[in-house]
Design a protein around this motif. Structure first.
Motif, PDB file in Angstrom:
ATOM      1  N   THR A   5     -39.322 -11.546   2.805  1.00  0.00           N
ATOM      2  CA  THR A   5     -39.834 -12.665   2.006  1.00  0.00           C
ATOM      3  C   THR A   5     -38.651 -13.469   1.496  1.00  0.00           C
ATOM      4  OG1 THR A   5     -41.756 -11.409   1.251  1.00  0.00           O
ATOM      5  CG2 THR A   5     -41.126 -13.321  -0.073  1.00  0.00           C
ATOM      6  N   ILE A   6     -38.714 -14.787   1.702  1.00  0.00           N
ATOM      7  CA  ILE A   6     -37.714 -15.669   1.095  1.00  0.00           C
ATOM      8  C   ILE A   6     -38.431 -16.482   0.026  1.00  0.00           C
ATOM      9  CG2 ILE A   6     -36.088 -17.557   1.436  1.00  0.00           C
ATOM     10  CD1 ILE A   6     -35.544 -16.533   4.177  1.00  0.00           C
ATOM     11  N   ALA A   7     -38.014 -16.291  -1.205  1.00  0.00           N
ATOM     12  CA  ALA A   7     -38.609 -17.005  -2.333  1.00  0.00           C
ATOM     13  C   ALA A   7     -37.620 -18.062  -2.795  1.00  0.00           C
ATOM     14  CB  ALA A   7     -38.914 -16.026  -3.460  1.00  0.00           C
ATOM     15  N   LEU A   8     -38.036 -19.307  -2.775  1.00  0.00           N
ATOM     16  CA  LEU A   8     -37.132 -20.403  -3.131  1.00  0.00           C
ATOM     17  C   LEU A   8     -37.388 -20.832  -4.569  1.00  0.00           C
ATOM     18  CD1 LEU A   8     -37.348 -22.320   0.251  1.00  0.00           C
ATOM     19  CD2 LEU A   8     -35.596 -20.714  -0.525  1.00  0.00           C
ATOM     20  N   GLY A   9     -36.412 -20.586  -5.410  1.00  0.00           N
ATOM     21  CA  GLY A   9     -36.548 -20.887  -6.837  1.00  0.00           C
ATOM     22  C   GLY A   9     -37.041 -19.669  -7.584  1.00  0.00           C
ATOM     23  N   ILE A  29     -37.849 -19.155 -10.670  1.00  0.00           N
ATOM     24  CA  ILE A  29     -38.923 -19.305 -11.655  1.00  0.00           C
ATOM     25  C   ILE A  29     -40.275 -19.468 -10.967  1.00  0.00           C
ATOM     26  CG2 ILE A  29     -39.840 -20.825 -13.469  1.00  0.00           C
ATOM     27  CD1 ILE A  29     -37.228 -20.730 -14.697  1.00  0.00           C
ATOM     28  N   CYS A  30     -40.341 -20.357  -9.993  1.00  0.00           N
ATOM     29  CA  CYS A  30     -41.637 -20.649  -9.369  1.00  0.00           C
ATOM     30  C   CYS A  30     -42.043 -19.623  -8.316  1.00  0.00           C
ATOM     31  CB  CYS A  30     -41.620 -22.046  -8.739  1.00  0.00           C
ATOM     32  SG  CYS A  30     -41.760 -23.354  -9.967  1.00  0.00           S
ATOM     33  N   SER A  31     -41.090 -19.020  -7.626  1.00  0.00           N
ATOM     34  CA  SER A  31     -41.435 -18.161  -6.492  1.00  0.00           C
ATOM     35  C   SER A  31     -41.061 -16.697  -6.684  1.00  0.00           C
ATOM     36  CB  SER A  31     -40.733 -18.686  -5.222  1.00  0.00           C
ATOM     37  OG  SER A  31     -41.095 -20.009  -4.978  1.00  0.00           O
ATOM     38  N   GLY A  32     -40.156 -16.426  -7.631  1.00  0.00           N
ATOM     39  CA  GLY A  32     -39.690 -15.055  -7.816  1.00  0.00           C
ATOM     40  C   GLY A  32     -40.803 -14.047  -8.091  1.00  0.00           C
ATOM     41  N   MET A  39     -33.784 -17.038  -3.878  1.00  0.00           N
ATOM     42  CA  MET A  39     -32.593 -17.880  -3.856  1.00  0.00           C
ATOM     43  C   MET A  39     -32.902 -19.280  -4.382  1.00  0.00           C
ATOM     44  SD  MET A  39     -32.459 -17.906   0.299  1.00  0.00           S
ATOM     45  CE  MET A  39     -30.727 -18.288   0.290  1.00  0.00           C
ATOM     46  N   PRO A  40     -31.870 -20.056  -4.719  1.00  0.00           N
ATOM     47  CA  PRO A  40     -32.131 -21.403  -5.239  1.00  0.00           C
ATOM     48  C   PRO A  40     -32.830 -22.284  -4.205  1.00  0.00           C
ATOM     49  CG  PRO A  40     -29.862 -20.751  -5.647  1.00  0.00           C
ATOM     50  CD  PRO A  40     -30.448 -19.726  -4.733  1.00  0.00           C
ATOM     51  N   PHE A  95     -29.613 -20.862   2.582  1.00  0.00           N
ATOM     52  CA  PHE A  95     -30.952 -20.640   3.153  1.00  0.00           C
ATOM     53  C   PHE A  95     -30.846 -20.346   4.659  1.00  0.00           C
ATOM     54  CE2 PHE A  95     -34.928 -22.881   4.793  1.00  0.00           C
ATOM     55  CZ  PHE A  95     -35.801 -21.859   4.458  1.00  0.00           C
ATOM     56  N   ILE A  96     -30.073 -21.161   5.336  1.00  0.00           N
ATOM     57  CA  ILE A  96     -29.930 -20.974   6.798  1.00  0.00           C
ATOM     58  C   ILE A  96     -29.219 -19.648   7.096  1.00  0.00           C
ATOM     59  CG2 ILE A  96     -28.809 -21.899   8.893  1.00  0.00           C
ATOM     60  CD1 ILE A  96     -31.275 -23.494   8.005  1.00  0.00           C
ATOM     61  N   MET A  97     -28.212 -19.314   6.306  1.00  0.00           N
ATOM     62  CA  MET A  97     -27.506 -18.053   6.552  1.00  0.00           C
ATOM     63  C   MET A  97     -28.415 -16.849   6.336  1.00  0.00           C
ATOM     64  SD  MET A  97     -24.715 -18.899   7.759  1.00  0.00           S
ATOM     65  CE  MET A  97     -23.653 -17.471   7.792  1.00  0.00           C
TER      66      MET A  97
END
Ligand code: SF4
Length: 466
Positions: free
Chosen positions: A243-247, A249-252, A269-270, A281-283
């Motif tokens: 799972t990649i959660a971006l942000g 606060i909103c996705s964690g 991650m931010p 993100f790409i890495m």
């Protein structure tokens, strides 16, 4: 408009209890926006109807699109005796009249204060046979006196995990990745999915408002537009490999819930706004896909670098004031630092624990010269006082529509970014995430500076080539 003008620059205004022109709004609108990112879902506001009307109208004013939602329409009686009867009637009526696949219930400060037990009411609805075969009701508690609109978004996103995601018990699907995009525009969600697919992975994206709040005009009103994450796809999130959660606060919270429920490893991650954040993100995706980055993405990155080099002479040393949501602000500040600009003033009305730390890491050596504030008194009034009090003011404002009053009063260019944007049209069609999004932000910033230069130039310095 004069609201922000009633103090002079030299007045020291210390406040503890009074918020003036807040840099946030309340939880339920975030839950409503997240729920609209679920296919064939009708968001439902459990409380009095004014909240629902306000939240729908703000989403419609931002997107210039219909924003559908139901409400329990509390009266004085339900405020005293509880809203169970209202919600039961609403569930029956909504499935009979509008026929969504999912009703996503969020609460308002009224139903939270009286303490309605929404899961128990939903159980009662199931017992009474009010849910047709194959339909479901999910819920999120969204007390408006806690956090902000971003908290509501996060809680409803987590509810999608709690109610829907499941592990089938089979092996995890190696190339399937959960993508929790955070509170971004529909075009951002499309762009993030495109990048994940280019990296050879299959994204399960939720919530996903692309195809919902950027729908085409066909001449026919669609109560439930074609877009949105389907229940089946979210269910399969329990079988993804990562799972990649971006942000955070909103996705964690949703990513953590997926780990707890289905043991999916997660990376929070931010938001990938700007070169560095997109690189990270790409890495991360590169780690998951076995180690390749396609030429198309390398080309897009190279274009951003090229633009940064071409534009750098105009960016160096310029200052900006930012306001909005923490997840957005951290990445935007990092982007400005990468351009050798200084995010001098930053405010967010959203409370939270790690914002100062995250901002400190991004600002690095610049932290001393920058002011960052968070919480109920970190509002647009505060920001305006800072700008007024600084002899150099700032060169640029980046934030939502409410900054236009400061822009006008202080004669500073404004780039509209974040939520809500009420006085411009079409922004949801242009991503600001990823390398393509970065090129757009770079162009917006440079245009703002060069328009100002053109406007202020004396006749002798009015340049054709810049
Ligand atoms: S603060 Fe409470 S009453 Fe006001 S819109 Fe939000 S939920 Fe409704």
């Amino acid at each position: 408009m004069t609201l922000l003008r009633h103090t002079s620059a030299d007045q020291d205004v210390q406040r503890e209890a009074l918020t003036v022109n807040p840099a946030k709004t309340c939880q339920p609108i975030g839950a409503m926006y997240a729920a609209l990112g679920l296919h064939r879902c009708l968001p439902h506001s459990h409380g009095s109807q004014g909240c629902c009307a306000y939240h729908r109208s703000t989403l419609s004013r931002h997107y210039k699109e219909p924003a559908m939602a139901g409400t329990s329409s509390f009266t004085e009686g339900s405020s005293v005796f509880g809203g169970q009867a209202n919600l039961l009637a609403a569930i029956e009526n909504i499935f009979t009249v509008y026929n969504p696949d999912v009703i996503a219930v969020h609460t308002t400060c009224l139903s939270e204060t009286i303490g309605d037990d929404v899961p128990q009411i939903v159980e009662a609805a199931i017992d009474k046979g009010l849910l047709p075969e194959g339909k479901m009701v999910i819920h999120a508690n969204t007390p408006s006196y806690v956090g902000s609109h971003t908290t509501g978004f996060a809680t409803m996103t987590k509810a999608m995990v709690d109610y829907i995601a499941q592990s089938s018990g089979a092996e995890k699907i190696r190339d399937q990745v959960n993508l929790i995009p955070g509170w971004v525009e529909p075009a951002d969600m499309s762009e993030l999915k495109r990048l994940v697919k280019l990296m050879g992975l299959d994204p399960v994206t939720f919530p996903d408002t692309s195809g919902v709040l950027d729908s085409p005009q066909t001449g026919i009103h669609e109560m439930f537009p074609a877009g949105g994450a389907t229940v089946d796809s979210i269910r399969s999130a329990g079988d993804s490999c990562h799972t990649i959660a971006l942000g955070p606060i909103c996705s964690g919270p949703a990513a953590k819930a997926l780990f707890a429920k289905c043991q999916i490893p997660q990376t929070t991650m931010p938001l990938p706004i700007g070169l560095k954040a997109t690189d990270r993100f790409i890495m991360k995706l590169r780690e998951i896909n076995g180690g390749f980055v396609p030429d198309e993405i390398m080309t897009e990155r190279g274009r951003v670098l090229d633009l940064m080099t071409d534009m750098h002479q105009y960016f160096y040393g310029k200052t900006a004031a930012l306001w909005g949501d923490p997840d957005q602000l951290v990445s935007l500040a990092e982007l400005l630092i990468t351009l050798d600009m200084i995010p001098k003033f930053v405010v967010t009305g959203t409370p939270g624990k790690k914002f100062y730390k995250r901002m400190g890491e991004v600002l690095g050596d610049h932290a001393q010269g920058c002011k960052v504030d968070q919480g109920s008194c970190a509002d647009m009034f505060q920001l305006h006082q800072w700008i007024k009090s600084d002899p150099d003011k700032v060169d640029l404002l980046i934030g939502n529509t409410y900054g236009k009053y400061i822009a006008r009063d202080e004669d500073i260019p404004l780039i509209r970014h974040g939520f809500p944007i009420l006085d411009r049209i079409g922004h949801q069609h242009f991503a600001t995430v990823g390398y393509r999004g970065a090129t757009r932000i770079l162009e917006q910033i440079l245009d703002a500076f060069l328009d100002r230069q053109d406007r202020d130039a004396p006749e002798s310095g009015f340049e054709l080539v810049m």
